[in-house]
Design an enzyme around this catalytic site. Structure first.
Site, PDB file in Angstrom:
ATOM      1  CG  HIS A 316      -2.041   0.984   1.169  1.00 57.23           C
ATOM      2  ND1 HIS A 316      -1.894   2.309   1.481  1.00 57.23           N
ATOM      3  CD2 HIS A 316      -3.345   0.814   0.794  1.00 57.23           C
ATOM      4  CE1 HIS A 316      -3.059   2.926   1.314  1.00 57.23           C
ATOM      5  NE2 HIS A 316      -3.952   2.047   0.899  1.00 57.23           N
ATOM      6  CG  ASP A 374      -7.699  -2.286  -2.575  1.00 54.30           C
ATOM      7  OD1 ASP A 374      -8.837  -1.839  -2.393  1.00 54.30           O
ATOM      8  OD2 ASP A 374      -6.680  -1.582  -2.519  1.00 54.30           O
TER       9      ASP A 374
END
Length: 439
Positions: A316, A374
């Site tokens: 991320h 995600d």
């Protein structure tokens, strides 16, 4: 939170000193309640004739906010000071909506009243159903949502005065309530099924599921485990500090645009594959890998920089440690897969093998390429039955409360100015125009 919660302090003794062209200037250092201090460069151009240069604004605070805090190094995410893990485990989405919008958790009476208000705003004006027939049948649901949400201001004139606190609150409630209905209608239109109206007896996650998957010819019973999983997904995606779409909403709102237009701008920004489309990209990656037999070769290609193969759904930009939302989503993911008994589906087996490798392989561990939210949310949504094209619209449904909370905070901030980033111009210097006959 510390005793400084809700305040911004400036200490003259800790001013930052800069020397430009032999001229020394001092800039205030401001401190929030937690997190890094910031150097206030608001007067830099006035005092030096220089701007700062920060592509992507990755080192620039564009506002002060009381809503969400992220510590990427430690893997911390707080909504109004509450750890995301506690909210996902002990709360529900409508309660989190109240928290983000109002700053404090509600008591029982406040929650009941808020839930009742949101529930009775879920219907959209009946004329809006005609909007959908103006789109091609195969239009992406996000394209539809951009247009329909932007058009809300044409139907709800009584809540577009941004200077009226009552208007702002009514618009906030309407957006939170109507976004699931609009997203579900976009989905139904894309598959050629009739619209299913919201039901006042269901919570938001259950209502969204029935609006997406029910049909008029037979009853639909919401699976409570699936509804709980979707509710957690919505909590985990409700806000995430000053990300691209939130910054877009704030920038659009800084001009005085109505809230419906601002949220439509946020939806457009969210659509990008580097933002809201990340879980969609992760699922496409799993489909391309194909089977567990190909995972080892795929991982080898990821490690070889010359291959140019990207690993989607891992790591991320902000979190340099494990994404705190992923920890919650990992448990939910396995619960849903166990409940639905579909762990043997090829794509999901690929996902589980990639997860196993990422948590054990030295290459991934050293680079901190852990599965992010995600990765897991895409698997869960696929297992529930949502097509990949609906992943980002569902993200928009979840993030609406964050957008509108940030927009509301911006409007009420006395320091707020219209957004106007500056630039480092690298084009031609001034030159004279040559008549077309001589070019």
């Amino acid at each position: 939170m510390s005793e400084k919660a809700g305040t911004v302090t400036s200490d003259a003794s800790r001013a930052a000193t800069m020397i430009i062209n032999n001229k020394q200037i001092q800039m205030p250092v401001r401190s929030g309640s937690i997190g890094p201090d910031v150097i206030d460069v608001a007067r830099l151009y006035r005092d030096t004739g220089c701007f700062t240069y920060d592509p992507g604004f990755t080192s620039t605070a564009n506002c002060s906010s009381k809503i969400t805090f992220i510590d990427g190094e430690e893997g911390v995410l707080l909504y109004r000071g509450y750890p995301i893990e506690q909210l996902a485990d002990q709360s529900n989405f409508i309660e989190v909506c109240y928290l983000l919008l109002n700053g404090e958790l509600p008591n029982k009476a406040q929650l009941k009243d808020f839930d009742n208000t949101i529930t009775r705003h879920t219907m959209v004006h009946e004329q809006m159903t005609r909007f959908f027939t103006g789109f091609r049948r195969d239009a992406h649901p996000m394209a539809v949502m951009c247009g329909v949400v932007g058009a809300l201001s044409a139907f709800y004139h009584d809540s577009t005065d941004i200077n009226d606190p009552t208007h702002r609150m009514i618009a906030s409630h309407r957006l939170i309530a109507k976004m699931p209905t609009i997203a579900a209608m976009a989905y139904k239109y894309s598959i050629g099924q009739p619209f299913i109206y919201p039901r006042n007896d269901l919570d938001m996650a259950s209502n969204f599921l029935q609006m997406c998957f029910a049909v008029p010819c037979e009853p639909y019973v919401v699976n409570p485990t699936v509804a709980k999983a979707l509710d957690k997904i919505m909590i985990l995606h409700a806000d995430h500090e000053q990300n691209a779409s939130t910054s877009t909403v704030r920038l659009a709102g800084s001009s005085g645009a109505n809230p419906f237009a601002c949220i439509a701008a946020g939806i457009a920004s969210l659509w990008g594959p580097s933002h809201g489309g990340a879980n969609e990209a992760a699922l496409k990656m799993l489909e391309e890998v194909g089977s567990v037999d190909h995972v080892a070769d795929f991982v080898k290609r990821v490690k070889d920089k010359s291959e140019g193969v990207r690993l989607m759904g891992f790591g991320h930009r902000v979190y340099k440690n494990y994404d705190p939302r992923a920890k919650v989503m990992q448990e939910t993911c396995h619960e849903v897969l166990d409940l639905l008994g579909i762990k043997n589906e090829p794509m999901l087996k690929v996902a589980m093998e990639l997860e196993r490798i990422a948590l054990q392989d030295d290459y991934f561990v050293e680079k901190k390429l852990y599965p992010n939210v995600d990765f897991y949310s895409g698997i869960v949504l696929k297992a529930i039955g949502f097509p990949v094209s609906m992943f980002t619209p569902l993200f928009a449904v979840s993030r609406t409360v964050g957008w509108i909370s940030q927009w509301k905070e911006m409007i009420e901030d006395p320091e707020q100015k219209i957004g106007r980033p500056r630039q480092l111009y690298i084009g031609p210097a001034q030159r004279d125009m040559t008549p077309i006959e001589k070019r």
